[in-house]
Design an enzyme around this catalytic site. Structure first.
Site, PDB file in Angstrom:
ATOM      1  CG  ASP A  70     -11.299 -26.991 -13.910  1.00 17.07           C
ATOM      2  OD1 ASP A  70     -10.194 -26.647 -14.370  1.00 17.07           O
ATOM      3  OD2 ASP A  70     -11.526 -28.134 -13.494  1.00 17.07           O
ATOM      4  CG  ASP A  99      -4.998 -25.155  -8.199  1.00 19.05           C
ATOM      5  OD1 ASP A  99      -4.707 -25.207  -9.407  1.00 19.05           O
ATOM      6  OD2 ASP A  99      -5.408 -26.133  -7.569  1.00 19.05           O
ATOM      7  CD  GLU A 132      -5.757 -30.018 -12.656  1.00 20.06           C
ATOM      8  OE1 GLU A 132      -4.774 -30.697 -12.354  1.00 20.06           O
ATOM      9  OE2 GLU A 132      -6.476 -29.477 -11.796  1.00 20.06           O
ATOM     10  CD  GLU A 133      -8.474 -28.178  -9.309  1.00 19.56           C
ATOM     11  OE1 GLU A 133      -8.260 -29.273  -8.766  1.00 19.56           O
ATOM     12  OE2 GLU A 133      -7.721 -27.189  -9.154  1.00 19.56           O
ATOM     13  CG  HIS A 346      -7.534 -27.539  -3.793  1.00 22.40           C
ATOM     14  ND1 HIS A 346      -7.717 -28.851  -4.145  1.00 22.40           N
ATOM     15  CD2 HIS A 346      -7.127 -26.927  -4.937  1.00 22.40           C
ATOM     16  CE1 HIS A 346      -7.432 -29.022  -5.430  1.00 22.40           C
ATOM     17  NE2 HIS A 346      -7.048 -27.855  -5.923  1.00 22.40           N
TER      18      HIS A 346
END
Ligand SMILES: [Zn+2]
Length: 373
Positions: A70, A99, A132-133, A346
């Site tokens: 994700d 990421d 995870e995010e 991000h």
């Protein structure tokens, strides 16, 4: 697709718009690639979240790679399609490039390189989550429960988060600080400011309690951790009148703590301190993770040496930054984190140089060899 090159898989993964909790085909693309290398896939869907466990080999040691498919939302204006997987001037662009879809693709390519070289001695597995995010409730922690129940806890786990800072290979994370947030409300008795004897000012009680909480450092740090820190993030009364003592005052604080503390002990300390200054109060705690440390020993040294040999850079062992899914893994087995340079994670126009992606695949292959997998 040549599996020893991470670029094609990284591009396929980037073309799936897997903003948490969506999967958008990312895990199927990854599972297909692993299946063609001989891995057995166990899909593990929990609630709305896709996860899977993949394994090849039945020997020892069992080396696990953990990662998430994700990504965080796109955000502002990008110069390229965030889900296009485009390469321009030798740089791969896309949400998740560093990421951590790039890291996952590099591990698969590294595993392919390792499998092409010699017969497998041990076992390689992948713990892949799509959660995870965001809240991380239906992700890594639940996959680990399944792994524990099915005899799949590895001897060592490497999380492929982007840990490198300036050069690929310069930082390995061997622990993380914990994080606890406390929302505090102190209650008093409302009244006229001219008659303070008839009221009980909760603002005064709250600021004295906060002064006591911030008066001394929580600790002096440890061999592997910076000192723990407490930060008051807001104080709210919202009183529009200048002649009224308010009935309640509120504050929020966050503590980032090292392995000399637990969230439970810190919560007890916060309660006891508040009780010295306020008769009536409430504290609402939220813990996003306990601190953990994989004490440097043979395994961390093997990892450090392999990364140094493959990159020519001596990695520093570090415990800084926010929390990661490694906090769940640390309850089951030794864990460390190593991956790409994270400077664009991000951000708008998240990217990774193709050369760095390929170099990471080589590092992961070297790590598997060093662990005699
Ligand atoms: Zn990540």
């Amino acid at each position: 697709m040549t599996h020893t090159d991470p670029l094609p898989l990284a591009q396929s993964l980037l073309r799936c718009a897997s903003v948490t909790p969506a999967d958008a085909g990312a895990q199927a693309a990854l599972a297909d690639s692993l299946r063609s290398l001989g891995f057995t896939i166990t899909p593990l869907r929990f609630g709305p979240i896709e996860n899977f466990f993949a394994r090849i080999g039945s020997g020892s040691p069992h080396f696990c790679f953990a990662g998430h498919t994700d990504v965080v939302p796109v955000g502002g204006n990008w110069a390229s399609n965030p889900f296009g997987g485009e390469v321009r001037d030798g740089v791969l662009y896309g949400r998740g490039a560093c990421d951590m879809k790039g890291g996952i693709a590099a591990f698969v390519a590294g595993a392919a390189q390792h499998l092409a070289k010699a017969p497998l001695q041990g076992a390689i597995s992948l713990l892949i989550t799509g959660d995870e995010e965001a809240d991380a409730i239906d992700g890594t922690a639940r996959v680990l429960d399944w792994m524990a129940a099915n005899g799949q806890i590895p001897d060592f786990c490497l999380v492929g988060e982007p840990t490198s800072q300036v050069r690929l290979g310069d930082v390995i994370k061997i622990g993380r600080r914990g994080s606890i947030t406390a929302k505090i409300s102190v209650f008093g008795t409302q009244g006229h400011v001219a008659y303070p004897a008839r009221s009980d000012n909760p603002v005064h009680r709250l600021v004295r309690a906060l002064a006591a909480l911030t008066a001394a450092p929580l600790d002096g740090g440890t061999d592997w951790f910076e000192p723990s820190t407490l930060q008051v993030t807001t104080i709210d009364v919202g009183n529009p009148a200048n002649n009224v003592v308010p009935a309640a005052a509120h504050a929020t604080l966050n503590i980032r703590f090292n392995d000399r503390h637990t969230s439970a002990a810190l919560a007890a300390w916060l309660r006891a301190t508040l009780a010295r200054y306020a008769e009536k109060f409430e504290i609402d705690f939220s813990v996003s993770g306990e601190s953990f440390l994989t004490t440097p020993g043979n395994q961390v040294e093997t990892l450090r040496r392999a990364i140094a040999d493959a990159t020519g850079t001596e990695p520093r062992l570090d415990t800084g930054g926010g929390t990661s899914d490694a906090r769940f893994i640390a309850r089951h087995c030794p864990v460390a984190e190593f991956g790409l340079i994270g400077s664009s994670m991000h951000q708008v126009d998240e990217r990774v140089p193709v050369a760095e992606l390929r170099a990471l695949a080589g590092v992961y292959a070297r790590v598997l060899e060093a662990f005699r997998v």
